[in-house]
Design a protein around this motif. Structure first.
Motif, PDB file in Angstrom:
ATOM      1  N   ALA A 178     -45.152   7.610 -42.214  1.00  0.00           N
ATOM      2  CA  ALA A 178     -46.245   6.751 -42.658  1.00  0.00           C
ATOM      3  C   ALA A 178     -46.523   5.704 -41.588  1.00  0.00           C
ATOM      4  O   ALA A 178     -46.152   4.545 -41.712  1.00  0.00           O
ATOM      5  N   LEU A 179     -47.199   6.140 -40.531  1.00  0.00           N
ATOM      6  CA  LEU A 179     -47.423   5.266 -39.376  1.00  0.00           C
ATOM      7  C   LEU A 179     -48.238   4.028 -39.747  1.00  0.00           C
ATOM      8  O   LEU A 179     -48.045   2.961 -39.182  1.00  0.00           O
ATOM      9  N   TRP A 180     -49.146   4.188 -40.755  1.00  0.00           N
ATOM     10  CA  TRP A 180     -50.023   3.070 -41.106  1.00  0.00           C
ATOM     11  C   TRP A 180     -49.241   1.848 -41.577  1.00  0.00           C
ATOM     12  O   TRP A 180     -49.685   0.728 -41.398  1.00  0.00           O
ATOM     13  N   VAL A 181     -48.066   2.086 -42.159  1.00  0.00           N
ATOM     14  CA  VAL A 181     -47.270   0.950 -42.647  1.00  0.00           C
ATOM     15  C   VAL A 181     -46.855   0.057 -41.481  1.00  0.00           C
ATOM     16  O   VAL A 181     -46.737  -1.155 -41.616  1.00  0.00           O
ATOM     17  N   ALA A 182     -46.630   0.671 -40.291  1.00  0.00           N
ATOM     18  CA  ALA A 182     -46.274  -0.107 -39.108  1.00  0.00           C
ATOM     19  C   ALA A 182     -47.519  -0.631 -38.400  1.00  0.00           C
ATOM     20  O   ALA A 182     -47.546  -1.772 -37.940  1.00  0.00           O
ATOM     21  N   LEU A 183     -48.559   0.211 -38.326  1.00  0.00           N
ATOM     22  CA  LEU A 183     -49.749  -0.166 -37.546  1.00  0.00           C
ATOM     23  C   LEU A 183     -50.465  -1.373 -38.139  1.00  0.00           C
ATOM     24  O   LEU A 183     -50.939  -2.230 -37.400  1.00  0.00           O
ATOM     25  N   ALA A 184     -50.542  -1.463 -39.461  1.00  0.00           N
ATOM     26  CA  ALA A 184     -51.348  -2.521 -40.069  1.00  0.00           C
ATOM     27  C   ALA A 184     -50.828  -3.923 -39.718  1.00  0.00           C
ATOM     28  O   ALA A 184     -51.563  -4.704 -39.115  1.00  0.00           O
ATOM     29  N   PRO A 185     -49.563  -4.250 -40.042  1.00  0.00           N
ATOM     30  CA  PRO A 185     -49.131  -5.610 -39.687  1.00  0.00           C
ATOM     31  C   PRO A 185     -49.031  -5.818 -38.171  1.00  0.00           C
ATOM     32  O   PRO A 185     -49.353  -6.898 -37.679  1.00  0.00           O
ATOM     33  N   GLY A 186     -48.623  -4.757 -37.428  1.00  0.00           N
ATOM     34  CA  GLY A 186     -48.508  -4.891 -35.970  1.00  0.00           C
ATOM     35  C   GLY A 186     -49.841  -5.225 -35.339  1.00  0.00           C
ATOM     36  O   GLY A 186     -49.947  -6.112 -34.487  1.00  0.00           O
ATOM     37  N   THR A 187     -50.900  -4.518 -35.771  1.00  0.00           N
ATOM     38  CA  THR A 187     -52.230  -4.782 -35.226  1.00  0.00           C
ATOM     39  C   THR A 187     -52.700  -6.173 -35.624  1.00  0.00           C
ATOM     40  O   THR A 187     -53.339  -6.866 -34.830  1.00  0.00           O
ATOM     41  N   ALA A 188     -52.376  -6.586 -36.841  1.00  0.00           N
ATOM     42  CA  ALA A 188     -52.805  -7.916 -37.290  1.00  0.00           C
ATOM     43  C   ALA A 188     -52.203  -9.002 -36.404  1.00  0.00           C
ATOM     44  O   ALA A 188     -52.911  -9.902 -35.946  1.00  0.00           O
ATOM     45  N   ILE A 189     -50.893  -8.910 -36.120  1.00  0.00           N
ATOM     46  CA  ILE A 189     -50.269  -9.913 -35.246  1.00  0.00           C
ATOM     47  C   ILE A 189     -50.929  -9.885 -33.881  1.00  0.00           C
ATOM     48  O   ILE A 189     -51.348 -10.920 -33.345  1.00  0.00           O
TER      49      ILE A 189
END
Lengths: 325, 313
Positions: free
Chosen positions: A277-288
């Motif tokens: 579930a890559l989106w779980v990592a991408l969402a907060p990472g991209t936000a920061i």
């Protein structure tokens, strides 16, 4: 209508119109000259609006499991769900509140304290200066991350039930205290340096020869001239604090477990499932990354604006020098 | 030169002593009784008292400081509160962190200086735009995020996970390099981005000086202008920032070791903070401070070496 024809009122209306129009025109000129800086400023504004209205905008309760875990992004859950079945979009939105509340509070405290200390050290020099400088040197020898970890582990990782930015900042006071302690000394060195170079300028000497007192000179003549430097370093500092808060939460010592926070959502139980579930990592990472990018781009543009030497390219200036001479 | 070096050294020792005092005080005025932390809340009074007596926790503060200080000076910081031998842990873990630091600092300086120079020399051309874009992104993206992506992206794309773990470097250099290079390369992105920007602006500042115009005007080739006249004068700010980046990379190595499960000093310290193992925290903080202060000293001495004007001030 007749009232407006009176000359005094007309002038007032003109002045009011200018007060409204001028800032926009200035912002337009800034955006034209520094398009990347304007991009950064818009990113900051977007995230600030998101943080202000996060409780309204978040589609689900960010703290509770509301669906099956690890659902892929869909119309029900725009960014999917995490390992505990919580809505990722809601968590990112609510997480922005913590990042920005901590970032702005820390920078506000730091700027106030370091400007005060720097002005005192630079203007009065002597013993005050010596103490401030040496304690800064000793502080800078301590490994930043370990000091932060130690302070937070003593005071306890803060939790928050949400609410507006102010109540969140109050809930995060342990974290804010830990960050403020560290950054004060570095900032005061910058202000001190600028103060030192300003205090022998003609206008300061003129003020002193007219009988102005120390506090008056510092407040009316030095402070306004130091402010541009302070604002630039504060803008860059916001990005640094947001990164540091995320790193601390990532290590599990920032905010209490379960609190929606960008750093924390990249750690813990979620980590075991990132490859499914890559989106779980991408969402907060991209936000920061986006938020810090916004502050860095805006800060860079402000820095360029402040430092006329860096405008344009070196070669062109040499050529114009030759043409002038 | 020697007088300059001696003066810097004379300043080094008192700062080190004060730092050790501050560390000791900071750790020991922490609320919470170490005996209770180790033995738990249910331990009975006598057991707690025996623990305090055995670990010298009943001694006055100055005596404990003197004992700890003497231990640090002779290279034996004593035992951790939980009974582990700190010296043995240090010996086993030091090579890991040293290798990580060597690689990540090496990459930082290599890429930071190289790309910074390129960017300044080709100002406002594609190379410059590329470096500036990379630099501003590199300063914005958190290292724990990029390191996480390094772990998951290959496993999604090629069902391959980088071989994390630890073999002593000299047992199998190839495998060790394979394990160390990807994460240290990623870790150095942030620090290298900062160094790029500093190198670029230092170079740009020098390139618009009169003596550079003179050098070009008298017909020197661009390569000679850059090598002989420009680069040498842009070294000082680059040196200063490189020194401060070591402290930043020390913090980064905690995160790197945590993510890749490498048995280094960073995780050791982190775990000690979590468990409130005060002796270990104190000792590691002190060692880190020694590294930072020594770096500062070295940078100071290098100033005098690079720029002869400095030592006369």
């Amino acid at each position: 209508m007749t009232a407006l024809e009176a000359p005094g009122l007309e002038r007032q209306a003109e002045r009011a119109r200018r007060r409204v129009v001028l800032p926009f025109r200035r912002a337009g000129a800034f955006a034209y000259r520094y398009p990347l800086g304007a991009l950064g400023a818009s990113i900051i504004v977007v995230f600030m609006v998101l943080a202000l209205f996060a409780p309204i905008l978040a589609p689900y309760d960010a703290r509770r499991s509301i669906a099956l875990p690890l659902l892929a992004p869909s119309t029900d859950h725009l960014l999917g769900t995490d390992a505990n079945g919580r809505d990722v979009l809601s968590r990112v939105l609510v997480g922005s509140q913590i990042s920005l509340a901590v970032g702005f509070s820390v920078v506000l405290i730091n700027v106030t304290l370091s400007t005060l200390l720097g002005l005192m050290a630079g203007y009065y020099q002597g013993v005050t200066d010596y103490i401030i400088q040496r304690s800064g040197e000793i502080w800078s020898a301590f490994p930043g991350l370990i000091a932060l970890l130690l302070i937070v582990s003593i005071l306890g990782a803060p939790a928050t039930e949400g609410g507006n930015l102010l109540t969140i900042a109050w809930d995060m006071r342990n974290l804010i205290f830990a960050f403020s302690l560290g950054a004060v000394f570095g900032g005061s060195r910058l202000v001190r340096g600028v103060t030192l170079s300003l205090k022998n300028q003609d206008y300061v000497l003129a003020a002193r020869s007219l009988g102005a007192t120390g506090p008056h000179i510092v407040r009316r003549h030095l402070l306004p001239n130091v402010m541009p430097y302070v604002i630039v370093s504060a803008t860059a500092g916001l990005g640094v604090v947001i990164l540091a808060e995320a790193a601390l939460s990532f290590l599990g010592l920032g905010v209490a477990p379960g609190t929606p926070s960008w750093g924390q959502d990249l750690s813990g139980r979620n980590r075991q499932f990132f490859d499914e579930a890559l989106w779980v990592a991408l969402a907060p990472g991209t936000a920061i990354t986006l938020t810090v990018l916004g502050f860095n781009l805006f800060g860079d543009a402000l820095r360029d604006m402040l430092d006329p030497r860096m405008r344009g390219s070196g070669r062109r200036r040499i050529r114009s020098d030759v043409a002038d001479g | 030169m020697r007088r300059y070096a001696l003066r810097r050294l004379a300043f080094f020792v008192p700062v080190l002593i004060i730092t050790s005092m501050v560390t000791f005080l900071a750790v020991n005025i922490v609320p919470g009784d170490p005996a209770v932390i180790v033995m738990g809340l249910e331990a009975d009074r006598d057991a707690l008292e025996r623990f305090r007596e055995a670990n010298g926790l009943n001694d006055p503060l100055w005596k404990r400081y003197a004992e700890w200080g003497a231990g640090m000076l002779t290279g034996d910081p004593g035992r951790s509160l939980f009974g582990g031998n700190i010296q043995a842990e240090l010996k086993a873990r030091f090579p890991v962190t040293a290798l990580l630091m060597a690689f990540s600092f090496g990459f930082t300086v290599l890429f930071g200086v190289l790309f910074g120079l390129l960017s300044a020399v080709f100002q406002d051309r594609p190379a410059d735009y590329f470096v500036r874009t990379f630099s501003v992104f590199g300063q914005s993206v958190p290292d724990f995020y990029t390191l996480t992506l390094l772990l998951i992206i290959p496993s999604i794309l090629w069902r391959y996970s980088p071989p994390f773990g630890w073999v002593p470097f000299w047992d199998d250099p190839l495998r060790a390099a394979q394990q160390v290079i990807p994460p240290t390369l990623i870790l150095s992105i942030g620090a290298a981005s900062i160094l790029m920007r500093v190198t670029r602006s230092a170079m740009l500042e020098v390139l618009r000086q009169d003596y550079i115009r003179t050098a070009r005007a008298k017909g020197l080739r661009e390569r000679v202008v850059l090598q002989r006249h420009a680069i040498k004068n842009a070294v000082i700010p680059v040196l200063t920032v490189s020194g401060t980046l070591i402290a930043a990379l020390l913090g980064g190595s905690v995160i790197l070791e945590q993510i890749t499960a490498l048995p280094g000093l960073g995780v050791y310290t982190f775990q000690a903070v979590l468990q409130r193992d005060l002796t270990v925290v104190m000792t590691m903080t002190m060692y880190a401070a020694v590294v930072v202060l020594t770096t500062n000293l070295l940078v100071d001495l290098l100033y005098g070496f690079v720029d002869p004007r400095i030592r006369y001030q």
